[in-house]
Design an enzyme around this catalytic site. Structure first.
Site, short mmCIF file in Angstrom:
data_model
loop_
_atom_site.label_atom_id
_atom_site.label_comp_id
_atom_site.label_asym_id
_atom_site.label_seq_id
_atom_site.Cartn_x
_atom_site.Cartn_y
_atom_site.Cartn_z
N SER A 81 0.69 -1.28 0.03
CA SER A 81 -0.09 0.01 -0.17
C SER A 81 0.91 1.18 -0.05
CB SER A 81 -1.00 0.18 1.25
OG SER A 81 -0.22 -0.05 2.48
N HIS A 107 -1.53 5.47 6.83
CA HIS A 107 -0.94 5.63 5.60
C HIS A 107 -0.53 6.84 5.06
CE1 HIS A 107 -2.83 1.60 5.11
NE2 HIS A 107 -1.77 1.22 4.28
#
Length: 278
Positions: free
Chosen positions: A45, A256
């Site tokens: 990711s 993230h």
């Protein structure tokens, strides 16, 4: 004497016309295009661009990730960003190498965090901050990750991934990146649950990055550390480059990088020369 002067003038005129003709001819030739390095991005990711949106697919690939930023440079031609959220190093090998070949000149990889059970650590340890009964699950997830690091299992997994990439793209420069601290490190000696969580996260991040760096050194790949680039921009900072939406704890973007974070990744890669002309 007069005839000699005329001949000299004619000779000079002819030479001048020839020079102009050559200059005009050269000006008409188009400049040759720069031979851009064929580039493929692999990973999880953090390579896909999760956290920066908008997304192109269910792999959470974003046009704001570092490989897409590199596609705007003069030296790089991004063939594809094959990265996909949730992938381990083994899954990078099994699902992302089909676009690599002998013509590939640059491969970047961000992978290894999922080998440690990144999602399980975040879920269990995040819950333990507010609910002490979740502490055993947090301890178990952290212990698993720590064992993967100290046993050198993670380093071996990253080595195997890099070797597979080298075998598939034998002419490519291979660059592997590390991961940022999720939270800016806090001073030692704190006993509150949040600080304890940050200590664990910092320790695991150091082990994760150390394993990736060791694997790069063992295989001849280049390692790019991004921790310094993110310094002062953890979740607990005034200007975070890591997402955490407290109103939506289940958001897939949490933990993230945001767009600024991927700019920091790109800046780190550029400073290391990863995106320089071949």
């Amino acid at each position: 004497m007069g005839n000699l002067t005329i001949r000299r003038r004619r000779t000079a005129l002819a030479a001048g016309l020839a020079t102009l003709a050559m200059a005009a001819g050269l000006a008409a030739v188009p400049a040759q295009a720069v031979d851009k390095a064929k580039y493929i991005a692999l990973g999880d990711s953090y390579a896909a661009g999760q956290g920066a949106g908008p997304y192109l697919d269910d792999c959470y690939r974003s046009g704001n990730t570092y490989s897409e930023l590199a596609a705007d440079t003069k030296a790089i031609k991004l063939v594809t960003n094959a990265a996909c959220s949730g992938k381990t190093t083994q899954e990078v090998v099994s699902t992302q190498l089909e676009r690599l070949n002998k013509s590939t000149e640059l491969v970047t990889i961000t992978a290894g965090g999922n080998n440690l059970g990144f999602g399980a650590i975040i879920t269990a340890c995040g819950a333990a901050i507010l609910d002490p009964t979740a502490a055993p699950a947090c301890d178990a997830a952290s212990a698993f990750a720590a064992n993967e690091i100290t046993s050198q299992k993670l380093a071996g997994d990253v080595i195997a991934m890099i070797q597979s990439v080298k075998a598939t793209a034998p002419n490519a420069e291979i660059v592997v990146t590390g991961y940022p601290y999720l939270y800016d490190p806090v001073a030692a000696g704190q006993t509150d649950p949040m600080s304890v969580f940050i200590y664990k996260a910092t320790l695991l991040a150091d082990g994760l990055n150390g394993s990736i760096a060791a694997a790069a050194g063992a295989t001849g790949a280049e390692y790019v550390d991004v921790r310094a680039a993110f310094a002062g921009h953890g979740i607990n900072s005034a200007d975070p480059w890591i997402n955490l939406n407290l109103a939506d704890p289940s958001s897939p973007d949490n933990f993230h990088p945001n767009a600024d974070g991927y700019e920091a990744y790109y800046a780190s890669m550029s400073a290391a020369g990863a995106y320089s002309a071949p």
